[in-house]
Design a protein around this motif. Structure first.
Motif, PDB file in Angstrom:
ATOM      1  N   TYR A 225       0.840  -1.209   0.000  1.00 34.63           N
ATOM      2  CA  TYR A 225       0.000   0.000   0.000  1.00 34.63           C
ATOM      3  C   TYR A 225       0.870   1.253   0.000  1.00 34.63           C
ATOM      4  CZ  TYR A 225      -3.946   3.027   1.258  1.00 34.63           C
ATOM      5  OH  TYR A 225      -4.904   4.010   1.259  1.00 34.63           O
ATOM      6  N   ASN A 226       1.880   1.263   0.858  1.00 36.26           N
ATOM      7  CA  ASN A 226       2.773   2.429   0.912  1.00 36.26           C
ATOM      8  C   ASN A 226       3.536   2.615  -0.396  1.00 36.26           C
ATOM      9  OD1 ASN A 226       1.928   2.673   3.531  1.00 36.26           O
ATOM     10  ND2 ASN A 226       3.898   2.170   4.469  1.00 36.26           N
ATOM     11  N   LEU A 227       3.951   1.509  -1.014  1.00 35.82           N
ATOM     12  CA  LEU A 227       4.683   1.607  -2.277  1.00 35.82           C
ATOM     13  C   LEU A 227       3.815   2.183  -3.381  1.00 35.82           C
ATOM     14  CD1 LEU A 227       7.145   1.082  -4.061  1.00 35.82           C
ATOM     15  CD2 LEU A 227       6.365  -1.282  -4.329  1.00 35.82           C
ATOM     16  N   ASN A 237      12.069  -4.312  -2.446  1.00 31.21           N
ATOM     17  CA  ASN A 237      11.864  -5.527  -1.652  1.00 31.21           C
ATOM     18  C   ASN A 237      10.896  -5.255  -0.506  1.00 31.21           C
ATOM     19  OD1 ASN A 237      13.840  -6.944  -3.114  1.00 31.21           O
ATOM     20  ND2 ASN A 237      15.449  -6.500  -1.633  1.00 31.21           N
ATOM     21  N   ILE A 238       9.886  -6.115  -0.361  1.00 31.90           N
ATOM     22  CA  ILE A 238       9.020  -6.080   0.808  1.00 31.90           C
ATOM     23  C   ILE A 238       9.021  -7.481   1.420  1.00 31.90           C
ATOM     24  CG2 ILE A 238       6.707  -5.704   1.725  1.00 31.90           C
ATOM     25  CD1 ILE A 238       7.941  -3.134   0.807  1.00 31.90           C
ATOM     26  N   GLY A 239       9.571  -7.590   2.600  1.00 27.55           N
ATOM     27  CA  GLY A 239       9.663  -8.875   3.282  1.00 27.55           C
ATOM     28  C   GLY A 239      10.234  -8.683   4.670  1.00 27.55           C
ATOM     29  N   ASN A 240      10.249  -9.756   5.439  1.00 30.33           N
ATOM     30  CA  ASN A 240      10.795  -9.700   6.793  1.00 30.33           C
ATOM     31  C   ASN A 240      12.232 -10.225   6.775  1.00 30.33           C
ATOM     32  OD1 ASN A 240      11.418 -10.234   9.569  1.00 30.33           O
ATOM     33  ND2 ASN A 240       9.227 -10.249  10.010  1.00 30.33           N
ATOM     34  N   PRO A 241      13.196  -9.432   7.219  1.00 29.21           N
ATOM     35  CA  PRO A 241      14.597  -9.860   7.122  1.00 29.21           C
ATOM     36  C   PRO A 241      15.030 -10.875   8.180  1.00 29.21           C
ATOM     37  CG  PRO A 241      14.483  -7.683   8.102  1.00 29.21           C
ATOM     38  CD  PRO A 241      13.077  -8.042   7.700  1.00 29.21           C
ATOM     39  N   ILE A 280      15.944  -4.744   3.282  1.00 31.17           N
ATOM     40  CA  ILE A 280      14.806  -3.816   3.184  1.00 31.17           C
ATOM     41  C   ILE A 280      15.223  -2.370   3.465  1.00 31.17           C
ATOM     42  CG2 ILE A 280      13.093  -5.588   3.675  1.00 31.17           C
ATOM     43  CD1 ILE A 280      12.912  -4.438   6.541  1.00 31.17           C
ATOM     44  N   THR A 281      16.504  -2.082   3.281  1.00 32.84           N
ATOM     45  CA  THR A 281      17.000  -0.721   3.495  1.00 32.84           C
ATOM     46  C   THR A 281      16.216   0.285   2.663  1.00 32.84           C
ATOM     47  OG1 THR A 281      19.226  -1.576   3.943  1.00 32.84           O
ATOM     48  CG2 THR A 281      19.032   0.775   3.387  1.00 32.84           C
ATOM     49  N   LEU A 282      15.946  -0.068   1.404  1.00 31.47           N
ATOM     50  CA  LEU A 282      15.243   0.852   0.510  1.00 31.47           C
ATOM     51  C   LEU A 282      13.815   1.087   0.979  1.00 31.47           C
ATOM     52  CD1 LEU A 282      15.605   2.475  -2.095  1.00 31.47           C
ATOM     53  CD2 LEU A 282      14.810   0.479  -3.373  1.00 31.47           C
ATOM     54  N   ALA A 283      13.121   0.021   1.389  1.00 33.41           N
ATOM     55  CA  ALA A 283      11.743   0.162   1.871  1.00 33.41           C
ATOM     56  C   ALA A 283      11.684   1.030   3.130  1.00 33.41           C
ATOM     57  CB  ALA A 283      11.136  -1.211   2.143  1.00 33.41           C
TER      58      ALA A 283
END
Length: 328
Positions: A225-227, A237-241, A280-283
């Motif tokens: 949604y935010n993207l 990338n959207i995920g849990n690291p 997920i640095t970019l997210a």
């Protein structure tokens, strides 16, 4: 009222996205041909005045009357069992389907978000995976039908962005879980939970030292949604690291379900990635997004969902019936 088309709306992620956009006050067109989706995932939406379901195959010409502000393309088989049984349909939805939806977005002057996947990185030689890593993918292997469909999807989306000036967004989704996953579809979490609930031993492929990173569906939806409403056109990338080995994860499932099954080991499938962890640095920077739901909480909610399934659903064959579809 803003209008959004969500393809794959009867699927796991598509149905949760439909819920979110209804909640946010959008009119939602939900589109699916049920090749891997399930009508029960959207049953609760059919009486919603701001939801309209359209049963349609996105590889065929798509027509939506009136204005359209946003498109989210989530129509695609996503589990190995599915895309290995319908490989040509998988390639078609990533290519022809994406082309049709990009054309619709251009005609409607709509912003489009494309659901890509961590599988574009293949069996990565870089860890964790950043968006500027180009991947290590076997184009002619059995998983190539899914990996290459998604890689092509990204390429044609960027071509429309650069050549036509189309407003595009690309999300690279890492392993996501939660209620409405299809039990026994070949993915790790529903496979393990289905086996535990049936009293079967848990099957781990390879030595179990391969890793995955699991993101709860509410966090994934928030990131998507935010993207969509960001100003960034390139993949994110959207995920849990939080990374865990499959062996350790199987042991977590046994503890969660209170069962005493053993872990059995089988040969690792061809090209199965040995490591999977998003950077997920970019997210975080662009979207101010990080996952909030820890695995213990998310897994308990997911297990409670699977526990409520009927014995028929629990014991249903892991192979969905694709007899009404062809791989023309």
């Amino acid at each position: 009222m803003k209008k959004v088309l969500i393809t794959g709306a009867a699927g796991f992620l598509g149905s949760h996205l439909s819920d979110r956009f209804i909640k946010e006050g959008f009119f939602v067109f939900g589109m699916d041909n049920y090749i891997t989706g399930d009508s029960k995932n959207i049953k609760h939406l059919l009486d919603e005045p701001n939801f309209k379901f359209i049963e349609h195959d996105v590889t065929e010409f798509i027509e939506i009357e009136g204005d359209l502000d946003y498109i989210l393309h989530f129509a695609s088989p996503a589990s190995p069992i599915d895309y290995l049984k319908i490989p040509i349909q998988t390639l078609k939805v990533g290519s022809l389907g994406t082309h049709n939806l990009l054309g619709l977005a251009k005609a409607k002057n709509a912003r489009i978000l494309i659901a890509s996947t961590s599988e574009v990185y293949g069996d990565p030689l870089v860890h964790p995976q950043t968006e500027d890593y180009y991947g290590n993918v076997n184009t002619i292997g059995p998983r190539g039908v899914y990996d290459e469909a998604k890689r092509f999807q990204e390429s044609i989306t960027m071509a429309y962005h650069r050549f036509h000036g189309l407003e595009t967004r690309i999300v690279r989704i890492f392993n996501t879980y939660g209620p409405r996953m299809r039990l026994n579809d070949g993915r790790v979490i529903p496979a393990f939970m289905g086996q535990a609930l049936r009293g079967e031993d848990l099957t781990v492929f390879g030595d179990g030292m391969q890793t995955r990173s699991f993101c709860y569906v509410d966090d994934q939806v928030e990131g998507i949604y935010n993207l969509l409403f960001s100003d960034y056109s390139y993949p994110v990338n959207i995920g849990n690291p939080h990374e865990i080995t499959i062996k350790d994860f199987a042991e977590e499932i046994i503890k969660l379900t209170g069962t005493d099954q053993k872990i059995i080991y089988k040969e690792l499938p061809t090209d199965d990635p040995l490591q999977r962890q998003p950077d997920i640095t970019l997210a975080k920077k662009l979207l101010n997004w990080t996952p909030k739901v820890d695995r213990a909480e998310g897994m308990e909610t997911t297990f409670n969902y699977f526990k409520q399934l009927s014995p028929e659903e629990l014991n249903k064959s892991e192979h969905k019936d694709f007899s009404s579809y062809t791989n023309k």
